[in-house]
Structures are given as structure tokens and as C-alpha cells.
Design a protein around this motif. Structure first.
Motif, mmCIF file in Angstrom:
data_model
loop_
_atom_site.group_PDB
_atom_site.id
_atom_site.type_symbol
_atom_site.label_atom_id
_atom_site.label_comp_id
_atom_site.label_asym_id
_atom_site.label_seq_id
_atom_site.Cartn_x
_atom_site.Cartn_y
_atom_site.Cartn_z
ATOM 1 N N ARG A 12 -22.507 -2.487 54.398
ATOM 2 C CA ARG A 12 -23.867 -3.048 54.441
ATOM 3 C C ARG A 12 -24.198 -3.552 55.844
ATOM 4 O O ARG A 12 -25.308 -3.337 56.343
ATOM 5 N N ARG A 13 -23.246 -4.230 56.488
ATOM 6 C CA ARG A 13 -23.483 -4.721 57.845
ATOM 7 C C ARG A 13 -23.664 -3.564 58.830
ATOM 8 O O ARG A 13 -24.500 -3.635 59.723
ATOM 9 N N LYS A 16 -27.172 -2.187 58.448
ATOM 10 C CA LYS A 16 -28.136 -3.090 59.084
ATOM 11 C C LYS A 16 -28.041 -2.995 60.606
ATOM 12 O O LYS A 16 -29.051 -3.053 61.306
ATOM 13 N N ALA A 17 -26.821 -2.845 61.127
ATOM 14 C CA ALA A 17 -26.626 -2.715 62.569
ATOM 15 C C ALA A 17 -27.301 -1.459 63.102
ATOM 16 O O ALA A 17 -27.927 -1.483 64.169
ATOM 17 N N CYS A 74 -19.934 -9.281 62.512
ATOM 18 C CA CYS A 74 -21.272 -9.394 61.930
ATOM 19 C C CYS A 74 -22.082 -8.155 62.324
ATOM 20 O O CYS A 74 -21.646 -7.332 63.134
ATOM 21 N N LYS A 75 -23.297 -8.053 61.779
ATOM 22 C CA LYS A 75 -24.134 -6.886 62.076
ATOM 23 C C LYS A 75 -24.542 -6.827 63.547
ATOM 24 O O LYS A 75 -24.744 -5.745 64.090
#
Length: 112
Positions: A12-13, A16-17, A74-75
Motif C-alpha cells: 500500500r505504501r 501511494k509512493a 514510509c511512503k
């Protein structure tokens, strides 16, 4: 141990990235090698990402509270990683934030 839940979270990250990169949200900080300003999805927040070996971190709450302490990214960090690298054949558009974040950078990076 890497669980299915961890892998789903990373996927998911990463997704989004990739959206952040497509939106042009990743900007190198001029004069500060290894530092990037990455806008959040809605552009309302800008986070500082340090990619210096051994000092990799992001100023976003997700990294500082959840991902960083367990060794995940993190993203915003992933967006810097998937951003196409600058070469003579692939120049980066001039959308750098320059030195605007330098004072904040010094404050952020001088902590314990």
C-alpha cells in the motif's frame, strides 16, 4: 518475522509512493545531497527525507511513530527511492525547493 500484514502495508505504501512521484511531489533540496522534500498526497504538508547511509529517516508521523522504530519505510522514503534518478539523458525539472527548508533541516537533523 515478515508477515502478510507487513507485506500488505508495504505494498500500500509503495502504491501511494508511486502516486506521489507521478504527481511531482519529490524535490531534492538544493545544496543538501541526500535530502529531499516530499509533499504529502494532498500537498498540504511537506516532509523532509534524509537518504544518507545510516541516517535514513523521514519527518512524517508515520515514520517517526510507526515505521522507523521497526525498521520499515514510509511512503515518502519509498517515493524518493522510486523517483527516476537524474542523468544527462533524464534531467530533473527545475522544481527544487532550494534552501527554504535549510533552517528546519538543521534543526531536524541535529536532534539526539
Amino acid at each position: 518475522m515478515v508477515t502478510a500484514s507487513v507485506i500488505r502495508g508495504l505494498a500500500r505504501r509503495l502504491e501511494k509512493a508511486e502516486f506521489l512521484v507521478a504527481d511531482g511531489a519529490v524535490d531534492p533540496i538544493d545544496g543538501c545531497d541526500g535530502y529531499f522534500a516530499v509533499k504529502n498526497g494532498d500537498g498540504a504538508q511537506v516532509y523532509l527525507v534524509n537518504t544518507t547511509d545510516g541516517r535514513e529517516k523521514c519527518s512524517c508521523p508515520d515514520f517517526t511513530e510507526w515505521q522507523g522504530p521497526v525498521g520499515l519505510t514510509c511512503k515518502h522514503q519509498l517515493a524518493v527511492e522510486v523517483e527516476p534518478k537524474v542523468t544527462d539523458e533524464n534531467p530533473r525539472p527545475d522544481r527544487r525547493l532550494g534552501m527554504l527548508l535549510l533552517s528546519w533541516l538543521i534543526t531536524y537533523d541535529s536532534g539526539p
